[in-house]
Scaffold this motif. Structure first.
Motif, PDB file in Angstrom:
ATOM      1  N   ASP A 355       0.822  -1.161  -0.010  1.00 26.43           N
ATOM      2  CA  ASP A 355      -0.018   0.111  -0.066  1.00 26.43           C
ATOM      3  C   ASP A 355       0.682   1.358  -0.117  1.00 26.43           C
ATOM      4  OD1 ASP A 355       1.087   0.037   2.609  1.00 26.43           O
ATOM      5  OD2 ASP A 355      -0.894   0.230   3.570  1.00 26.43           O
ATOM      6  N   GLU A 357       3.419   2.013   2.301  1.00 24.40           N
ATOM      7  CA  GLU A 357       3.988   2.577   3.837  1.00 24.40           C
ATOM      8  C   GLU A 357       5.326   1.895   3.607  1.00 24.40           C
ATOM      9  OE1 GLU A 357       2.960   2.268   8.528  1.00 24.40           O
ATOM     10  OE2 GLU A 357       1.489   1.512   7.288  1.00 24.40           O
ATOM     11  N   PHE A 424       0.999   7.381  -0.667  1.00 27.06           N
ATOM     12  CA  PHE A 424       0.497   6.652   0.521  1.00 27.06           C
ATOM     13  C   PHE A 424       0.645   7.915   1.689  1.00 27.06           C
ATOM     14  CE2 PHE A 424       1.821   5.307   4.763  1.00 27.06           C
ATOM     15  CZ  PHE A 424       0.675   4.515   5.186  1.00 27.06           C
ATOM     16  N   LYS A 427      -2.293  10.747   1.081  1.00 26.56           N
ATOM     17  CA  LYS A 427      -3.486  10.278   1.081  1.00 26.56           C
ATOM     18  C   LYS A 427      -3.913   9.392   2.330  1.00 26.56           C
ATOM     19  CE  LYS A 427      -3.908  10.344  -4.154  1.00 26.56           C
ATOM     20  NZ  LYS A 427      -3.767   9.614  -5.184  1.00 26.56           N
ATOM     21  N   ILE A 428      -3.199   8.450   2.582  1.00 29.97           N
ATOM     22  CA  ILE A 428      -3.507   7.317   3.508  1.00 29.97           C
ATOM     23  C   ILE A 428      -2.820   7.473   5.036  1.00 29.97           C
ATOM     24  CG2 ILE A 428      -3.407   5.034   4.201  1.00 29.97           C
ATOM     25  CD1 ILE A 428      -3.271   4.563   1.102  1.00 29.97           C
ATOM     26  N   ARG A 429      -1.672   8.014   5.021  1.00 28.52           N
ATOM     27  CA  ARG A 429      -1.237   8.061   6.211  1.00 28.52           C
ATOM     28  C   ARG A 429      -1.653   9.090   7.329  1.00 28.52           C
ATOM     29  NH1 ARG A 429       5.079  10.293   6.989  1.00 28.52           N
ATOM     30  NH2 ARG A 429       4.235  12.142   6.752  1.00 28.52           N
ATOM     31  N   LYS A 431      -4.940   9.696   7.733  1.00 29.47           N
ATOM     32  CA  LYS A 431      -6.264   8.772   8.148  1.00 29.47           C
ATOM     33  C   LYS A 431      -5.536   7.453   8.897  1.00 29.47           C
ATOM     34  CE  LYS A 431      -8.716  10.103   4.021  1.00 29.47           C
ATOM     35  NZ  LYS A 431      -9.320   9.499   2.725  1.00 29.47           N
ATOM     36  N   ARG A 432      -4.635   6.972   8.861  1.00 27.09           N
ATOM     37  CA  ARG A 432      -4.113   5.817   9.415  1.00 27.09           C
ATOM     38  C   ARG A 432      -3.561   6.438  10.881  1.00 27.09           C
ATOM     39  NH1 ARG A 432      -0.826   1.190   6.183  1.00 27.09           N
ATOM     40  NH2 ARG A 432      -3.324   1.213   5.355  1.00 27.09           N
TER      41      ARG A 432
END
Length: 595
Positions: A355, A357, A424, A427-429, A431-432
């Motif tokens: 993904d 990370e 990642f 966009k994702i980090r 939120k994670r």
């Protein structure tokens, strides 16, 4: 305030009295120092400072300014250690004079509860405390915060409790009457007298000459204090002339390999600026030390190499090492480390999950029995998370690819993996790991990495650029502006929230200057102008962190500390990265200043 003939005459009279015991002239007037002497208020302290000697000081208060000087000088001459000082030599013995000019009742409860600017604020280096108990008063003057490296009320109160030899859980258990005090302080430098603000001489005006002088001094400090094996002077306590790292009391010889590679990066920035070959040679020796710490493992693309130190294999340790190696290869044309660089690049991309990370550690003694961490659980990923390591790794990969050190096939894979990771991160980090973010961004390595990747036409992405600009704007939003606080030296410092103590931070400056250069590359003039203004403000404040011949007076070993850079202005310790970050910021800022 600068030296005047009258202020110099006051200190000359003090010297003569210390040398021979002669009377202080009755004509001396505190007005010549810009001070109104008040017999009921103006506690005065004189401190003698000489390399290799603990400070010697005495204080008091009499009916007149000359009488107070006379009494304090007499006490100093009577001290057993007075013979260890040579006041006749102004180049050797510096004299600090501090006079209380204001006093007001202090409410400890309000001081401890508030971070607002107002009458109850305790401001390190600006305000001190007078503690009165059983008819006796102890003064913690503002410059004590500089000598002791205190940056909060708690440290100050602990110091007062020790001075009063008090026992108990809190000072509130004792009938102490507290007053906030402010002072005016002056220190000699050679034949001159320097006015001090927050215990420091006012910073020089921002210009190219100033930054070049500070950059040269910090470069020489890093280079000249390196060990034969290529390691840096990692930690140095200015106040007690010690290299024992207080962050690691159980391991006084602690050394950090990530900051080591950052130091190499700094040496190479110095070489870019001045082309002094001694910096290139020092960088090579430091990189040989890195090479000696490397281990190998198999990756899908061939042998991977990673830095293993202190029983850990950190992503940032290898990432920042690759950054330094690639820059060294570019500047030196030396091919010695080519295979090592390729192995490090393979290792880094092997740490990228599907993904995007990046796993923060390959080896960690508390995970997987100290063996390779190949497939961490989501919970383990969170525990191994680091904000800084991905940016350091991405910057190393950018340098490695763009300088043509990777074969085409590996370069294509690196680009693919870097895109995945950057997406990642953007966009994702957030939120994670939302709980790990702060309102004041700190990932300047990532900002530099995105700017560096933009030089590759295949690696340009507006979303990544917007991330850099957004973080830069947040930094600016958390930067004190001129006139925003009662303390002019706050301008250009960073804060977590309005009212917090301002911090001078060259590491965030690296992120801001990367945002500026990125905006210039993309033709976004409005963004570039905004960042340029913030850069100039930050650059005006940062010299307060540099230990100069003028500002080294509190420290027993000036030769060892001049040129070093503190993370915070009245902090009493330095690390190699505090010099590296600020100096790298200066090096990239210099071309923006007129000659």
């Amino acid at each position: 305030m600068t030296s005047t003939p009258l202020s110099i005459a006051i200190f000359q009279a003090i010297r003569e009295t210390l040398i021979s015991g002669k009377e202080i002239p009755e004509t001396l007037d505190a007005h010549d120092l810009g001070v109104v002497f008040q017999p009921s208020l103006s506690q005065l302290r004189i401190t003698l400072l000489e390399a290799g000697q603990p400070r010697l000081r005495s204080g008091g208060r009499r009916a007149t300014f000359p009488a107070t000087l006379q009494a304090v000088c007499k006490r100093l001459r009577q001290r057993p250690r007075f013979s260890e000082f040579d006041p006749s030599d102004p180049m050797r013995c510096r004299i600090l004079l501090e006079i209380v000019v204001q006093e007001r009742e202090a409410d400890l409860a309000k001081m401890a509860e508030t971070e607002t600017f107002g009458p109850h604020r305790y401001e390190p280096g600006i305000t001190g405390l007078k503690a009165s108990l059983e008819g006796k008063s102890h003064y913690y003057l503002p410059t004590d915060a500089v000598f002791l490296g205190h940056r909060n009320l708690k440290s100050t109160l602990r110091s007062i409790a020790r001075a009063l030899k008090l026992t108990g859980e809190t000072l509130a258990e004792h009938p102490i009457d507290f007053h906030l005090v402010e002072s005016r302080a002056f220190v000699t430098y050679e034949q001159n007298v320097l006015f001090l603000y927050r215990g420091l001489p006012p910073p020089p005006p921002l210009n190219r000459e100033t930054l070049e002088r500070l950059l040269d001094a910090s470069g020489r400090w890093m280079r000249d204090h390196m060990r034969e094996d290529g390691r840096f002077l990692y930690y140095y306590n200015l106040a007690n002339d010690s290299e024992k790292d207080h962050f690691h009391p159980k391991n006084p010889s602690y050394y950090n390999i990530v900051r080591h590679s950052g130091g190499v990066f700094g040496l190479l920035r110095f070489y870019e600026w001045c082309e002094d070959p001694s910096y290139l040679e020092a960088a090579k020796n430091a990189l040989i030390f890195v090479e000696e710490q490397c281990r190998s493992h198999d990756t899908p693309w061939g042998e991977g190499r990673y830095v293993f130190y202190n029983r850990k294999g950190k992503l940032g340790g290898t990432g920042l090492a690759l950054t330094a190696l690639a820059l060294y290869r570019k500047l030196s044309k030396d091919t010695r480390f080519d295979e090592l660089m390729t192995g490090m690049a393979r290792h880094i991309i092997s740490r990228i999950l599907p993904d995007g990370e990046m796993i923060g550690f390959f080896i960690h003694p508390r995970f997987h029995g100290g063996g390779p961490i190949e497939n961490p659980t989501r919970k383990e990923q969170a525990k191994l998370f680091s904000f800084y390591y991905p940016g350091e790794a991405l910057l190393g990969l950018a340098f490695f690819v763009q300088e043509g050190f990777a074969d085409p096939e590996l370069a294509a894979t690196i680009r693919e993996k870097a895109r995945l990771t950057l997406d990642f991160i953007i966009k994702i980090r957030p939120k994670r790991y939302p709980e790990l973010y702060s309102s004041l961004p700190s990932d300047a390595w990532l900002m530099q990495a995105i700017e560096a990747w933009h030089d590759d036409p295949e690696m340009r992405n507006k979303a990544w650029n917007r991330f850099v600009y957004s973080d830069a704007q947040k930094m600016i939003d958390h930067m004190y502006q001129p006139g925003e606080t009662p303390y002019p030296d706050y301008a250009g410092t960073f804060r977590t929230h309005f009212g917090a103590i301002g911090n001078h931070q060259g590491n965030r400056g690296e992120g801001l200057v990367a945002a500026y250069h990125l905006a210039k590359k993309t033709g976004e003039r409005r963004q570039a102008n905004k960042f340029h203004k913030a850069l100039m403000l930050l650059a005006s404040s940062l010299p307060q962190t540099s230990v100069t011949p003028e500002s080294c007076y509190p420290y027993p070993n000036p030769e060892k500390c001049i040129g070093s850079i503190r993370f915070k202005s009245n902090q009493k310790w330095v690390q190699v990265d505090s010099a590296q970050h600020t100096a790298c910021f200066y090096a990239r800022l210099l071309p923006l200043l007129k000659k």
